[in-house]
Each structure stands twice: as C-alpha cells, then as structure tokens.
Design a protein around this motif. Structure first.
Motif, PDB file in Angstrom:
ATOM      1  N   THR A 116      24.113  33.396  61.103  1.00  0.00           N
ATOM      2  CA  THR A 116      24.804  32.353  60.351  1.00  0.00           C
ATOM      3  C   THR A 116      26.316  32.520  60.464  1.00  0.00           C
ATOM      4  N   GLU A 117      27.026  31.404  60.631  1.00  0.00           N
ATOM      5  CA  GLU A 117      28.487  31.437  60.616  1.00  0.00           C
ATOM      6  C   GLU A 117      28.962  31.531  59.163  1.00  0.00           C
ATOM      7  N   LEU A 118      29.876  32.459  58.887  1.00  0.00           N
ATOM      8  CA  LEU A 118      30.363  32.690  57.524  1.00  0.00           C
ATOM      9  C   LEU A 118      31.731  32.049  57.328  1.00  0.00           C
ATOM     10  N   TYR A 119      31.877  31.343  56.214  1.00  0.00           N
ATOM     11  CA  TYR A 119      33.146  30.686  55.899  1.00  0.00           C
ATOM     12  C   TYR A 119      33.524  31.034  54.462  1.00  0.00           C
ATOM     13  N   PHE A 120      34.712  31.650  54.309  1.00  0.00           N
ATOM     14  CA  PHE A 120      35.190  32.042  52.988  1.00  0.00           C
ATOM     15  C   PHE A 120      36.430  31.229  52.618  1.00  0.00           C
ATOM     16  N   THR A 121      36.439  30.737  51.398  1.00  0.00           N
ATOM     17  CA  THR A 121      37.583  29.962  50.918  1.00  0.00           C
ATOM     18  C   THR A 121      38.081  30.517  49.590  1.00  0.00           C
ATOM     19  N   GLU A 122      39.383  30.416  49.361  1.00  0.00           N
ATOM     20  CA  GLU A 122      39.980  30.892  48.106  1.00  0.00           C
ATOM     21  C   GLU A 122      39.675  29.954  46.934  1.00  0.00           C
ATOM     22  N   VAL A 123      39.213  28.752  47.221  1.00  0.00           N
ATOM     23  CA  VAL A 123      38.949  27.767  46.166  1.00  0.00           C
ATOM     24  C   VAL A 123      37.889  28.295  45.209  1.00  0.00           C
ATOM     25  N   LEU A 124      38.168  28.244  43.918  1.00  0.00           N
ATOM     26  CA  LEU A 124      37.179  28.629  42.918  1.00  0.00           C
ATOM     27  C   LEU A 124      36.137  27.520  42.806  1.00  0.00           C
ATOM     28  N   TRP A 125      34.889  27.894  42.552  1.00  0.00           N
ATOM     29  CA  TRP A 125      33.803  26.931  42.641  1.00  0.00           C
ATOM     30  C   TRP A 125      34.013  25.660  41.806  1.00  0.00           C
ATOM     31  N   PRO A 126      34.471  25.712  40.560  1.00  0.00           N
ATOM     32  CA  PRO A 126      34.633  24.457  39.812  1.00  0.00           C
ATOM     33  C   PRO A 126      35.602  23.470  40.456  1.00  0.00           C
ATOM     34  N   ASP A 127      36.478  23.960  41.352  1.00  0.00           N
ATOM     35  CA  ASP A 127      37.440  23.084  42.032  1.00  0.00           C
ATOM     36  C   ASP A 127      36.944  22.603  43.400  1.00  0.00           C
ATOM     37  N   PHE A 128      35.756  23.039  43.818  1.00  0.00           N
ATOM     38  CA  PHE A 128      35.239  22.712  45.149  1.00  0.00           C
ATOM     39  C   PHE A 128      34.848  21.236  45.205  1.00  0.00           C
ATOM     40  N   ARG A 129      35.332  20.533  46.249  1.00  0.00           N
ATOM     41  CA  ARG A 129      35.056  19.110  46.407  1.00  0.00           C
ATOM     42  C   ARG A 129      34.638  18.806  47.850  1.00  0.00           C
ATOM     43  N   ILE A 132      27.338  30.121  48.368  1.00  0.00           N
ATOM     44  CA  ILE A 132      27.452  31.048  47.248  1.00  0.00           C
ATOM     45  C   ILE A 132      28.517  30.480  46.328  1.00  0.00           C
ATOM     46  N   MET A 133      28.087  29.994  45.187  1.00  0.00           N
ATOM     47  CA  MET A 133      28.978  29.279  44.259  1.00  0.00           C
ATOM     48  C   MET A 133      29.654  30.300  43.342  1.00  0.00           C
ATOM     49  N   ASP A 134      30.822  30.768  43.740  1.00  0.00           N
ATOM     50  CA  ASP A 134      31.474  31.878  43.034  1.00  0.00           C
ATOM     51  C   ASP A 134      32.817  31.452  42.445  1.00  0.00           C
ATOM     52  N   GLY A 135      33.161  32.023  41.300  1.00  0.00           N
ATOM     53  CA  GLY A 135      34.485  31.829  40.721  1.00  0.00           C
ATOM     54  C   GLY A 135      34.512  31.093  39.397  1.00  0.00           C
ATOM     55  N   ASN A 136      33.344  30.788  38.826  1.00  0.00           N
ATOM     56  CA  ASN A 136      33.330  30.061  37.550  1.00  0.00           C
ATOM     57  C   ASN A 136      34.028  30.834  36.443  1.00  0.00           C
ATOM     58  N   GLY A 137      33.734  32.129  36.364  1.00  0.00           N
ATOM     59  CA  GLY A 137      34.330  32.948  35.311  1.00  0.00           C
ATOM     60  C   GLY A 137      35.830  33.051  35.435  1.00  0.00           C
ATOM     61  N   ARG A 138      36.316  33.288  36.644  1.00  0.00           N
ATOM     62  CA  ARG A 138      37.768  33.405  36.849  1.00  0.00           C
ATOM     63  C   ARG A 138      38.468  32.074  36.595  1.00  0.00           C
ATOM     64  N   TRP A 139      37.799  30.977  36.960  1.00  0.00           N
ATOM     65  CA  TRP A 139      38.358  29.645  36.694  1.00  0.00           C
ATOM     66  C   TRP A 139      38.557  29.453  35.204  1.00  0.00           C
ATOM     67  N   ALA A 140      37.552  29.843  34.425  1.00  0.00           N
ATOM     68  CA  ALA A 140      37.640  29.699  32.968  1.00  0.00           C
ATOM     69  C   ALA A 140      38.706  30.617  32.384  1.00  0.00           C
ATOM     70  N   GLN A 141      38.756  31.854  32.865  1.00  0.00           N
ATOM     71  CA  GLN A 141      39.727  32.813  32.353  1.00  0.00           C
ATOM     72  C   GLN A 141      41.156  32.357  32.600  1.00  0.00           C
ATOM     73  N   LYS A 142      41.380  31.709  33.738  1.00  0.00           N
ATOM     74  CA  LYS A 142      42.713  31.191  34.034  1.00  0.00           C
ATOM     75  C   LYS A 142      43.138  30.127  33.030  1.00  0.00           C
ATOM     76  N   LYS A 143      42.144  29.481  32.438  1.00  0.00           N
ATOM     77  CA  LYS A 143      42.419  28.432  31.460  1.00  0.00           C
ATOM     78  C   LYS A 143      42.306  28.947  30.028  1.00  0.00           C
ATOM     79  N   GLY A 144      42.149  30.275  29.908  1.00  0.00           N
ATOM     80  CA  GLY A 144      42.064  30.880  28.588  1.00  0.00           C
ATOM     81  C   GLY A 144      40.792  30.554  27.851  1.00  0.00           C
ATOM     82  N   ALA A 145      39.710  30.296  28.590  1.00  0.00           N
ATOM     83  CA  ALA A 145      38.444  29.895  27.978  1.00  0.00           C
ATOM     84  C   ALA A 145      37.356  30.927  28.285  1.00  0.00           C
ATOM     85  N   MET A 146      36.215  30.769  27.617  1.00  0.00           N
ATOM     86  CA  MET A 146      35.064  31.637  27.854  1.00  0.00           C
ATOM     87  C   MET A 146      34.473  31.327  29.225  1.00  0.00           C
ATOM     88  N   ARG A 147      33.744  32.309  29.795  1.00  0.00           N
ATOM     89  CA  ARG A 147      33.149  32.144  31.122  1.00  0.00           C
ATOM     90  C   ARG A 147      32.215  30.936  31.180  1.00  0.00           C
TER      91      ARG A 147
END
Length: 252
Positions: free
Chosen positions: A212-225, A24-39
């Motif tokens: 399914t085993e569930l794994y949650f990470t605080e990393v926002l999707w644009p930073d996922f590597r 589940i690729m989540d966090g794009n909007g928050r990543w942008a907002q942190k940078k003062g940009a549009m979603r």
C-alpha cells in the motif's frame, strides 16, 4: 477553497483512482485541545470529515473505503470517552443511513464487533441489513480492530481446519491466509491516508498493506475535507508502483 478544490479535482487522472482507500482518522483529541475543549468535542466535530471522505470517494468511483474508527487498544482510554464514542457511533450510523441509501453505499464492519456495547452492535447490524443490497461503494468501518488481532484470528481458524482435516498444511499459501482475514474477498488497499502528522500505521491492516502507498498529512482529522482527499490521490498518482520490480520492468 471550493474553486481551488475544483481545479485540484479536475487534475485527477480518472483512470488511476485507487479502488480501495484506507484512512486512519487521527487528531480529534489534539483538535479539541487546541480549542480548549474536551477530547469528545473533537470526536463530535469529526463527523463532517467522515461524511466528506465518504462522499468524495463515492464521487470518484472508489470501490472500497476503510475507516479506522476504534482499535482494540482504544478500550484502554478513559471510560467516559469510550462511552461518548459509542453513543456518537450509534447516532452517526442512524443519521447517515439515508445518505448511504441515496448514494447506493453498502456498509460492512471488520474487527471484534461482538465486544461492542449491545446498542451499538444492534444499530450497526441494522444499518448493514438496510444497505446490504446497495451496489455502489462499500464502506468498511474497523471497530474494536487491530491488525495483530486479525492475524491471530486467521491463524486460529486455519489451525482448526488443519486439526479437523479440512485443510492440508501444504495448501496454506498467501491466498488461503488472505481468505481468513476479516477482509477476505476484498482487494488490498492501494492508498493509506493518515491525518495529524503521525508517521505510523498503528496496528492497522498489517497483512493487507504489504504494498500500500502511504500518505501522511499534518491536517487534523476534524479539518479533513474533499480537497485533502484529492491531494492524497494526486500524490498517489505521481508515484511509481513497482511491487518489487525495477522501474524498467513495469514501463510499457
């Protein structure tokens, strides 16, 4: 970071790599907002995360990777964001097709893809045709998808078969239901990764994720590597998968 990732990758148990990983690729909007940009800025900068996840899974021998790209509920988002997402999808599929061919990756989709804009739908079909003969990892993109919608479609299809006397009621078991899911013939995911710190599955693969085993990470999707992918797989490998049995029952 690369050196750290090499050490992490080396610590992976190559004999215990999940055959099917869902993200589940989540966090794009928050990543942008942190940078003062549009979603939309976040969505555009998420392409690297998609590429690294695909390459990382392919390198490790994962058979299936499912990416939750657009849910049925996402249609309620602002019109300009939806249009930008669809244009980005078309662009990404066109740009990534050569890479998929090079890495022997096959693309398929799940969800109500007929509801997508015509240009987007046609572009997807072209990419799927181009990669259809590839025999490496299968990349499954969930578009205009939700788990409840999928179950609803499966129920309708099964009822229709019963009404037309193509299927006996007593023959409806879990295997039969599974065959009517969008993922029929594909093994259930062994590992689900969700980015951005949210602790829910958001109507994704509800039937398929029974164990399914569930794994949650605080990393926002644009930073996922790749290193974050490796972290998730190591966490998976450190768990005991019992499928309702006791620990003593599954020990050799």
């Amino acid at each position: 970071m690369k050196g750290q990732n090499r050490v992490m990758k080396a610590s992976l148990d190559k004999n215990n790599i999940p055959k099917h990983i869902a993200i589940i690729m989540d966090g794009n909007g928050r990543w942008a907002q942190k940078k003062g940009a549009m979603r939309v800025f976040g969505h555009r900068n998420a392409i690297t995360a998609v590429r690294e996840s695909i390459e990382g899974c392919s390198e490790l021998g994962v058979d299936f990777l499912t990416l939750y790209a657009f849910s049925t509920e996402n249609w309620s988002r602002p019109k300009d964001e939806i249009e930008a997402l669809m244009e980005l999808l078309v662009q990404t599929m066109s740009e990534e097709t050569p890479t998929m061919m090079k890495n022997n990756i096959r693309l398929i989709t799940i969800g109500d893809v007929d509801s997508l804009p015509e240009k987007c739908h046609q572009n997807l079909k072209e990419t799927m045709r181009t990669t259809a003969a590839n025999t490496g990892m299968t990349l499954i993109v969930a578009l205009s998808y939700s788990g409840r919608w999928e179950i609803q479609q499966a129920v309708k299809a099964i009822v229709n078969k019963v009404v037309n006397k193509e299927l006996e009621i007593d023959a409806i078991d879990q295997s039969e239901i599974g065959r009517h899911m969008n993922t029929g013939g594909i093994p259930d995911p062994e590992l689900l990764i969700r980015t951005s710190g949210e602790l829910r599955i958001s109507n994704f693969l509800l039937w398929q994720m029974a164990y399914t085993e569930l794994y949650f990470t605080e990393v926002l999707w644009p930073d996922f590597r790749k290193e974050h992918l490796h972290e998730a797989i190591i966490a998976y490998q450190n768990r005991e998968r019992r499928f309702g049995k006791t620990g003593e029952q599954i020990k050799p």
